[in-house]
Design a protein around this motif. Structure first.
Motif, PDB file in Angstrom:
ATOM      1  N   GLY A 174       0.800  -1.232   0.000  1.00 41.98           N
ATOM      2  CA  GLY A 174       0.000   0.000   0.000  1.00 41.98           C
ATOM      3  C   GLY A 174       0.825   1.271   0.000  1.00 41.98           C
ATOM      4  O   GLY A 174       0.295   2.359  -0.210  1.00 41.98           O
ATOM      5  N   LEU A 175       2.156   1.124   0.225  1.00 44.30           N
ATOM      6  CA  LEU A 175       3.047   2.286   0.193  1.00 44.30           C
ATOM      7  C   LEU A 175       3.819   2.357  -1.124  1.00 44.30           C
ATOM      8  O   LEU A 175       4.770   3.124  -1.260  1.00 44.30           O
ATOM      9  CB  LEU A 175       4.019   2.253   1.379  1.00 44.30           C
ATOM     10  CG  LEU A 175       3.365   2.298   2.766  1.00 44.30           C
ATOM     11  CD1 LEU A 175       4.416   2.409   3.855  1.00 44.30           C
ATOM     12  CD2 LEU A 175       2.364   3.457   2.876  1.00 44.30           C
ATOM     13  N   THR A 176       3.387   1.548  -2.101  1.00 44.84           N
ATOM     14  CA  THR A 176       3.935   1.670  -3.457  1.00 44.84           C
ATOM     15  C   THR A 176       3.731   3.106  -3.920  1.00 44.84           C
ATOM     16  O   THR A 176       2.668   3.689  -3.701  1.00 44.84           O
ATOM     17  CB  THR A 176       3.218   0.695  -4.404  1.00 44.84           C
ATOM     18  OG1 THR A 176       3.491  -0.643  -3.985  1.00 44.84           O
ATOM     19  CG2 THR A 176       3.659   0.880  -5.856  1.00 44.84           C
ATOM     20  N   GLN A 177       4.761   3.691  -4.534  1.00 48.21           N
ATOM     21  CA  GLN A 177       4.658   5.070  -5.035  1.00 48.21           C
ATOM     22  C   GLN A 177       4.102   5.048  -6.462  1.00 48.21           C
ATOM     23  O   GLN A 177       4.651   4.378  -7.333  1.00 48.21           O
ATOM     24  CB  GLN A 177       6.028   5.752  -5.014  1.00 48.21           C
ATOM     25  CG  GLN A 177       6.593   5.901  -3.603  1.00 48.21           C
ATOM     26  CD  GLN A 177       5.707   6.752  -2.711  1.00 48.21           C
ATOM     27  OE1 GLN A 177       5.600   7.959  -2.886  1.00 48.21           O
ATOM     28  NE2 GLN A 177       5.043   6.115  -1.752  1.00 48.21           N
ATOM     29  N   ILE A 178       3.002   5.755  -6.661  1.00 42.25           N
ATOM     30  CA  ILE A 178       2.355   5.794  -7.978  1.00 42.25           C
ATOM     31  C   ILE A 178       2.208   7.240  -8.451  1.00 42.25           C
ATOM     32  O   ILE A 178       2.236   8.168  -7.650  1.00 42.25           O
ATOM     33  CB  ILE A 178       0.976   5.104  -7.963  1.00 42.25           C
ATOM     34  CG1 ILE A 178       0.026   5.798  -6.961  1.00 42.25           C
ATOM     35  CG2 ILE A 178       1.112   3.620  -7.646  1.00 42.25           C
ATOM     36  CD1 ILE A 178      -1.433   5.359  -7.075  1.00 42.25           C
ATOM     37  N   THR A 179       2.051   7.389  -9.770  1.00 43.34           N
ATOM     38  CA  THR A 179       1.800   8.708 -10.361  1.00 43.34           C
ATOM     39  C   THR A 179       0.632   8.604 -11.342  1.00 43.34           C
ATOM     40  O   THR A 179       0.297   7.509 -11.810  1.00 43.34           O
ATOM     41  CB  THR A 179       3.024   9.229 -11.141  1.00 43.34           C
ATOM     42  OG1 THR A 179       3.253   8.368 -12.275  1.00 43.34           O
ATOM     43  CG2 THR A 179       4.282   9.257 -10.284  1.00 43.34           C
TER      44      THR A 179
END
Length: 292
Positions: A174-179
């Motif tokens: 859930g702390l994956t960095q997305i854009t």
């Protein structure tokens, strides 16, 4: 002779000291003008739109900007409509903690990997995938994330061209960095033929995103015209910094349009506040495209 050395040193020090003082004063003089220039340099990002349909880009830019005018927090937006070759972006490269939006990437990775090994999903995987997408089941996600492992997840991201996405470390999916840029790339893969995901895989993911439980169908589908097929996945997470992260990604097809929308937010005081922000944006996007 010996007496002269210390005084030479002290003169050297005092010269250096004077030089430093002079530099310090100079810097002090410069600081105000630098500070004055900062606000202009760090101006709030604005919505950028292009379209093959006359007038549509200007309308979307104006309406999305107006929808966000009095909203607190940080908001990033992505829109792409194939039918009118329309694109809108706001903060496309700003990174957010993914929360549950990453679950679409997890399923895509599972299917991409299965295709590489020329196998169908097992009954267990089908059950986990359904729970993960339709109910946003965290335990199912944890199981699949662990099963896939970082090598496969990163392998899929590379294949998909999702270069701005950074998988969460130590099992914190859930702390994956997305854009916005990468989420829109993923939605494009789901909605058109490509070499990364098979047609069966694409339709399977969209089918599950179309079966999300009613309590989780808020966000980007808000205001979608009737008769338009909707596929959605949302995410929400509260942390000590930046308050609530609330995100929504969706694909929409029908009424002469084929479009995808990503809205990522953080700095929300409550989950509902974030939902309202997303729905304000979604409403004007659906309205403007339908009018067009």
């Amino acid at each position: 002779m010996n007496h002269g050395t210390p005084s030479d040193k002290s003169r050297g020090i005092s010269r250096r000291a004077r030089a430093l003082v002079a530099v310090g004063v100079g810097a002090g003089v410069l600081v105000p003008s630098v500070a004055a220039a900062t606000p202009a340099a760090a101006a709030t990002p604005t919505v950028s739109c292009t379209s093959a349909k006359e007038g549509l880009a200007d309308k979307l830019k104006k309406d999305i900007t107006a929808a966000l005018a009095n909203r607190k927090g940080t908001v990033a937006v992505g829109l792409y409509d194939r039918a009118t070759n329309t694109t809108c972006t706001l903060r496309p490269a700003t990174a957010f903690d993914s929360a549950s939006v990453v679950k679409v990437t997890v399923l895509a990775t599972l299917l991409w990997d299965a295709k590489k090994h020329d196998r169908y999903l097992t009954d267990r995987e089908v059950s986990l995938a359904k729970a993960m997408i339709t109910k946003s089941d965290n335990a199912a996600t944890r199981t699949l994330w662990k099963q896939l492992g970082m090598t496969k997840i990163k392998g899929f991201l590379t294949a998909a061209g999702m270069t701005q996405t950074k998988p969460g470390a130590d099992g914190y999916w859930g702390l994956t960095q997305i854009t916005v840029t990468d989420e829109q790339k993923l939605l494009k893969l789901l909605t058109q033929k490509n070499s990364v995901l098979s047609d069966n895989s694409r339709s399977y993911i969209l089918k599950l995103m179309g079966q999300v439980v009613s309590s989780q169908r808020w966000g980007t589908p808000y205001g979608a015209p009737s008769g338009v097929s909707v596929a959605v996945k949302n995410g929400w997470l509260e942390r000590a910094t930046n308050g609530w992260r609330v995100h929504s990604v969706g694909t929409f097809k029908g009424g002469g349009h084929d479009y995808m929308v990503t809205v990522l937010t953080h700095g929300n005081s409550t989950m509902n506040y974030g939902i309202s922000t997303i729905q304000g944006v979604a409403k004007v996007i659906h309205r403007d495209l339908a009018a067009g």
